[in-house]
Scaffold this active site. Structure first.
Site: not given
Ligand SMILES: [Zn+2]
Length: 294
Positions: A82-83
Site C-alpha cells: 500500500d502506498h
C-alpha cells in the site's frame, strides 16, 4: 488461492461491486481477513504500507505467512504493498513475494507521476504482479486536505494517465481522506466526478480513506464504480475496542485469548463490510461465476 489483484478487480468492475483492501500487520489480522473471505465466499486484498512494514509487520515475515494461508483457501487473496513511495520499498515487496504493488507518486507533477508509474507497472507486470497507481491526491483527514478540490482527480488527465502507464487500477481522489475524521464529520464525496471517471476510464477504480466515510457514502461509491476500498483505521479500531472491553471485563485474561478476542471482532466487522460492498458470495464454487485463474 494466492493471486494478483488484476482478475479479481476486473471481475468486480464488470459486475459492479467492490473488494476490500485491508491493512494487516500481524497473524491475527491475516487470519481474520482470510477466514472472513473464505466464509463470505469473497475475494480480498491484504494491504501493508511501508511505514507499517518498518514498524511492525515485516514483509519478509508476513509475505510467506499470508501466501501460505491464502493457498489453503479457495477464494482469491492478493497481498499488495500500500502506498509504495520509492523503488526501494517496491523492489523489497517484490522480493518478499507480494502479489501486487501500489506506486503512489501522486504528490509529484503529472509527468513525473507517469514516469514513475510506468517503470513500476512494467516491472510488476514482468513478474506477473498487478500495479495500482494514484492520480489526484488523497490527503489526511486530520489536515482537512480532503476538501481541497484542486487535488481531486481530473477525468481527462486520468484517461491519459492510464493509457500511458498501463496501471491495473487507479486510486482516485473524490473527497475521502486517510485516518480518522473529526468526531461527527461525514465527508462529502464528489459522485458526479466519480461517475465521469468511470465512464471515461472503463476500468477498476480504487477508493482510499474508506474508514469513517459512512455506509451511505460507501454504498453509493460502489454503485458509481469503485471496485477496491481501502480500510485500515476502522479495522484497527474494532480490534482495539474489543480488546479494551475484554480487559476491562477480565484483567486476568490470558494473552492468547485476548488475541482471539481481537481476531473475532475484526472478522465480524470485515464480514459485514463485505456484504455492504457486494463482494460476498461472488466466489461460491458450487455455482462458480468468477474468472479463471492460472
Ligand atoms: Zn491510501
Amino acid at each position: 488461492m494466492y493471486v494478483s489483484m488484476k482478475d479479481m478487480l476486473w471481475h468486480a468492475h464488470k459486475n459492479n461491486y467492490a473488494v476490500m483492501a485491508i491493512n494487516c500487520v500481524n497473524m491475527e489480522q491475516a487470519k481474520a481477513i482470510i477466514q472472513s473471505a473464505e466464509e463470505e465466499k469473497s475475494a480480498v486484498i491484504i494491504n501493508i504500507s511501508p511505514r507499517q512494514m518498518k514498524a511492525h509487520g515485516h514483509g519478509d515475515i508476513l509475505a510467506p505467512m499470508i501466501k501460505g494461508m491464502a493457498e489453503k483457501v479457495s477464494v482469491p487473496v492478493a497481498f499488495n504493498l500500500d502506498h509504495g513511495a520509492d523503488l526501494e520499498d517496491i523492489t523489497a515487496a517484490m522480493k518478499y513475494g507480494f502479489s501486487s504493488v501500489m506506486i503512489d507518486s501522486s504528490s509529484y507533477d503529472f509527468e513525473e507521476n507517469v514516469r514513475r508509474t510506468q517503470l513500476v507497472a512494467s516491472l510488476a507486470h514482468g513478474m506477473g504482479l498487478s500495479c495500482e497507481a494514484e492520480l489526484g491526491h488523497v490527503g489526511m483527514a486530520k489536515e482537512a486536505d480532503n476538501e481541497k478540490v484542486d487535488l481531486y482527480t481530473d477525468p481527462q488527465q486520468a484517461k491519459e494517465f492510464v493509457e500511458q502507464t498501463e496501471c491495473d487500477c487507479l486510486a482516485v481522489a473524490i473527497g475521502t481522506a486517510h485516518g480518522s475524521y473529526p468526531k461527527g464529520f461525514v465527508p462529502k464525496l464528489d459522485f458526479d466526478r466519480l461517475k465521469l471517471l468511470k465512464e471515461t476510464l472503463q476500468r477498476p477504480l480504487v477508493l482510499h480513506g474508506g474508514s469513517g466515510a459512512g455506509e451511505e457514502n460507501i454504498r453509493k461509491a460502489v454503485a458509481y464504480g469503485i471496485n477496491k476500498i481501502n480500510v485500515c483505521t476502522d479495522l484497527f479500531k474494532h480490534a482495539r475496542i474489543a480488546t479494551a472491553k475484554a480487559l476491562e471485563e477480565n484483567p486476568e485474561i490470558d494473552y492468547m485469548d485476548l488475541c482471539i478476542v481481537a481476531q473475532d471482532a475484526m472478522k465480524e466487522f470485515i464480514k459485514s463490510y463485505m456484504r455492504v460492498i457486494g463482494s460476498s458470495g461472488r466466489y461460491d464454487f458450487d455455482k462458480y461465476e468468477g474468472p479463471e485463474f492460472d
